[in-house]
Design an enzyme around this catalytic site. Structure first.
Site, PDB file in Angstrom:
ATOM      1  CE1 TYR A   1      -3.438  -1.970   5.268  1.00  0.00           C
ATOM      2  CE2 TYR A   1      -2.708   0.263   4.770  1.00  0.00           C
ATOM      3  CZ  TYR A   1      -3.209  -0.949   4.350  1.00  0.00           C
ATOM      4  OH  TYR A   1      -3.496  -1.145   3.019  1.00  0.00           O
TER       5      TYR A   1
ATOM      6  CB  ALA B   1       4.550  -0.729  10.887  1.00  0.00           C
TER       7      ALA B   1
ATOM      8  CB  SER C   1      -0.902   0.013   1.234  1.00  0.00           C
ATOM      9  OG  SER C   1      -1.459   1.310   1.458  1.00  0.00           O
TER      10      SER C   1
END
Length: 245
Positions: free
Chosen positions: A153, A155, A138
């Site tokens: 998220y 990380a 992402s």
């Protein structure tokens, strides 16, 4: 018959990838953690596109769930698309230990466990079998793109990018390992956000629209096809990084 495993395949990017593989007459193992209905819908679309497959619900962030997926695979998998993921937005000060564990298990550990089993299965078939892994990260996993409410998220997704490079070196030349890093994609998650949030996100994307799931799927299939590419991270963000710089 080429066997492909797609995690997080009940909706969105995963479904688009599974259907695209179906058009190529692949046998697709459609995986989600708990969405039986979504899995069935995806599998129906895979078969309508000319492919075949099987659907299974399993938590691929656990060894037992991974084992169930590979037990369901009909034949020797050659493609693995690690798309399973989940984002929870919570102010950093409110993150609990369980929240961190959930983000790690779903977004990163699943990639490691699935890739490990995939390679073990491939090597057990003997000969000079080759395969390809594509991981889905992402833009929140890119340097400088994290925010406090997406810390866990982000990380985990940064870990996916790093793990991709490590596996690409380790598994060459028999297995290529690449990554796609999407920006704001028109998925069910996006639809659940407020109109104001969507407007703000859209204003940060130079192409002035959200990415479509099939566009990410096209990139994934490109990476599956090209054995000269390994260790790559293909960012599909509509110019978001350029605008944010």
């Amino acid at each position: 018959m080429t066997v492909a495993i797609v995690t997080g395949a009940s909706t969105g990017i995963g479904r688009s990838v599974a259907v695209a593989l179906g058009r190529r007459k692949c046998h697709v193992v459609v995986v989600s953690r708990s969405d039986d209905d979504g899995n069935r819908e995806t599998l129906a679309e895979v078969e309508a596109a000319g492919g075949s497959g099987v659907q299974i619900t399993a938590d691929v962030g656990t060894s037992s769930g991974v084992a169930r997926v590979f037990a369901a695979a009909d034949g020797e998998p050659r493609f693995l698309i690690n798309n399973a993921g989940r984002n929870v937005a919570t102010p950093f000060r409110h993150w609990a230990e369980g929240d961190w564990d959930e983000m790690y298990r779903t977004n990163l550990r699943s990639v490691a466990l699935m890739s490990q089993r995939f390679v073990t299965r491939l090597e057990s078939s003997g000969g000079t079998a080759t395969g390809a892994i594509v991981n889905v990260s992402s833009i929140r996993g890119l340097d400088g793109a994290s925010t406090g409410d997406t810390a866990a998220y982000s990380a985990a997704k940064a870990g996916v990018i790093s793990l991709t490079g490590a596996l690409a070196k380790e598994l060459a030349p028999s297995v290529t390992v690449n990554c796609v890093t999407p920006g704001y994609v028109r998925t069910a998650y996006l639809a659940q956000t407020s109109r104001e949030q969507r407007r703000a996100w859209l204003g940060s994307v130079p192409i002035a629209r959200f990415i479509e799931p099939h566009e990410v799927a096209d990139a994934i299939l490109f990476l599956l096809d090209h054995r000269a590419l390994t260790g790559a991270n293909l960012v599909i963000d509509g110019g978001w990084r350029m605008a944010a710089a």
